[in-house]
Design a protein around this motif. Structure first.
Motif, short mmCIF file in Angstrom:
data_model
loop_
_atom_site.label_atom_id
_atom_site.label_comp_id
_atom_site.label_asym_id
_atom_site.label_seq_id
_atom_site.Cartn_x
_atom_site.Cartn_y
_atom_site.Cartn_z
N ILE A 217 0.84 -1.19 0.00
CA ILE A 217 0.00 0.00 0.00
C ILE A 217 0.88 1.24 0.00
O ILE A 217 1.82 1.35 0.79
CB ILE A 217 -0.92 0.03 1.24
N THR A 218 0.60 2.17 -0.89
CA THR A 218 1.23 3.48 -0.83
C THR A 218 0.18 4.48 -0.38
O THR A 218 -0.96 4.46 -0.85
CB THR A 218 1.81 3.91 -2.18
N ASN A 219 0.58 5.35 0.54
CA ASN A 219 -0.38 6.27 1.15
C ASN A 219 -0.08 7.69 0.73
O ASN A 219 1.06 8.07 0.49
CB ASN A 219 -0.33 6.14 2.67
N SER A 220 -1.14 8.49 0.69
CA SER A 220 -0.97 9.88 0.28
C SER A 220 -0.28 10.70 1.36
O SER A 220 0.31 11.73 1.06
CB SER A 220 -2.34 10.48 -0.05
N ASP A 221 -0.34 10.26 2.62
CA ASP A 221 0.31 10.99 3.71
C ASP A 221 0.75 9.99 4.77
O ASP A 221 -0.04 9.60 5.63
CB ASP A 221 -0.64 12.02 4.30
N MET A 222 2.00 9.56 4.73
CA MET A 222 2.47 8.53 5.63
C MET A 222 2.59 9.01 7.07
O MET A 222 2.86 8.25 7.98
CB MET A 222 3.83 8.00 5.16
N LYS A 223 2.39 10.31 7.34
CA LYS A 223 2.44 10.82 8.70
C LYS A 223 1.19 10.44 9.49
O LYS A 223 1.19 10.48 10.70
CB LYS A 223 2.60 12.34 8.69
N LYS A 224 0.13 10.10 8.81
CA LYS A 224 -1.10 9.75 9.48
C LYS A 224 -0.99 8.37 10.14
O LYS A 224 -0.16 7.55 9.76
CB LYS A 224 -2.26 9.74 8.48
N LEU A 225 -1.86 8.12 11.13
CA LEU A 225 -1.95 6.81 11.74
C LEU A 225 -2.50 5.83 10.71
O LEU A 225 -3.66 5.95 10.30
CB LEU A 225 -2.86 6.86 12.96
#
Length: 245
Positions: free
Chosen positions: A183-191
């Protein structure tokens, strides 16, 4: 049997024993496919499970809802759902389970493999607090049994959150298995993994899951998916044509 099948870019709802949906492209303002089996005390009393369901080669666009939803009206039980070769684009969540205290019933033996997801809010979403009730006569002690939930072979890009898995206090959701996921996330800073009151295992999953889904990297494994075919898969459909004169 209660069935509503509105294909051609519309919502598909499945109640009770319709058993196979395949080769569908659906654009919807709600869940692309919704599997249900009755609501609160009425579903418990009627006791007609939705089971032995095959869903495959599905493409879904649903910005505000799920590609496949199991529940929230699941009080008669949902069991043995096999979903594979699924694509979701601009969709809120993939295969979502929805239930609540008072529902009773069960969702178990759910098998999902081969999901390609793009631009999602949640990849994995299980909700134990999907609150509304048919009336005030539901049994507050009727707790749902959510168990044996399996996801494997998932590729997801541009997602906001990896997972929100919320069981019910004193009624944890068990046997959750997730394997071979990228999975690639748009904002990895999120939980990325928000998990409460759930138990299970994972293998070869990125980003790495929360500790409630302990990663067994020392011995990689695949979550199960049944090999045996259901009777509906052997039914041969005939095509016909006509000419008006």
């Amino acid at each position: 049997m209660h069935v509503l099948l509105l294909l051609d870019n519309n919502l598909v709802k499945v109640n009770y024993k319709v058993q196979m949906i395949e080769d569908c492209n659906i654009v919807s303002g709600d869940d692309c496919i919704a599997v249900k089996s009755g609501w609160d005390e009425y579903g418990i009393k009627f006791g007609m499970p939705s089971q032995h369901i095959v869903i495959r080669r599905l493409i879904c666009v649903s910005p505000d809802s799920a590609m496949i939803a199991l529940g929230s009206e699941m009080s008669g039980g949902i069991q043995d759902v096999r979903a594979e070769n699924l694509t979701a684009i601009d969709t809120e969540s993939a295969v979502r389970i929805k239930t609540a205290v008072g529902r009773g019933g069960y969702v178990k033996d759910i098998f999902v493999k081969g999901m390609n997801l793009n631009n999602m809010k949640y990849v994995f979403w299980i909700t134990g607090s999907y609150g509304s009730h048919a009336d005030n006569d539901f049994d507050p002690k009727a707790l749902p049994d959510i168990s044996g939930i399996n996801y494997k072979d998932v590729i997801a890009d541009y997602c906001n959150y990896t997972a929100k898995l919320e069981g019910i206090p004193n009624d944890p959701f068990t046997g959750i298995c997730i394997s071979n996921v990228s999975i690639t996330n748009s904002d990895m800073k999120k939980l990325q993994w928000n998990c409460t009151d759930v138990e299970g295992f994972s293998s070869n999953v990125s980003p790495v899951p929360y500790e409630l889904l302990s990663q067994k990297e020392e011995k990689k494994f695949d979550c199960p998916f049944p090999d045996e075919k259901l009777p509906i898969e052997s039914v041969m459909l005939k095509t016909c044509s006509f000419k008006s004169v």
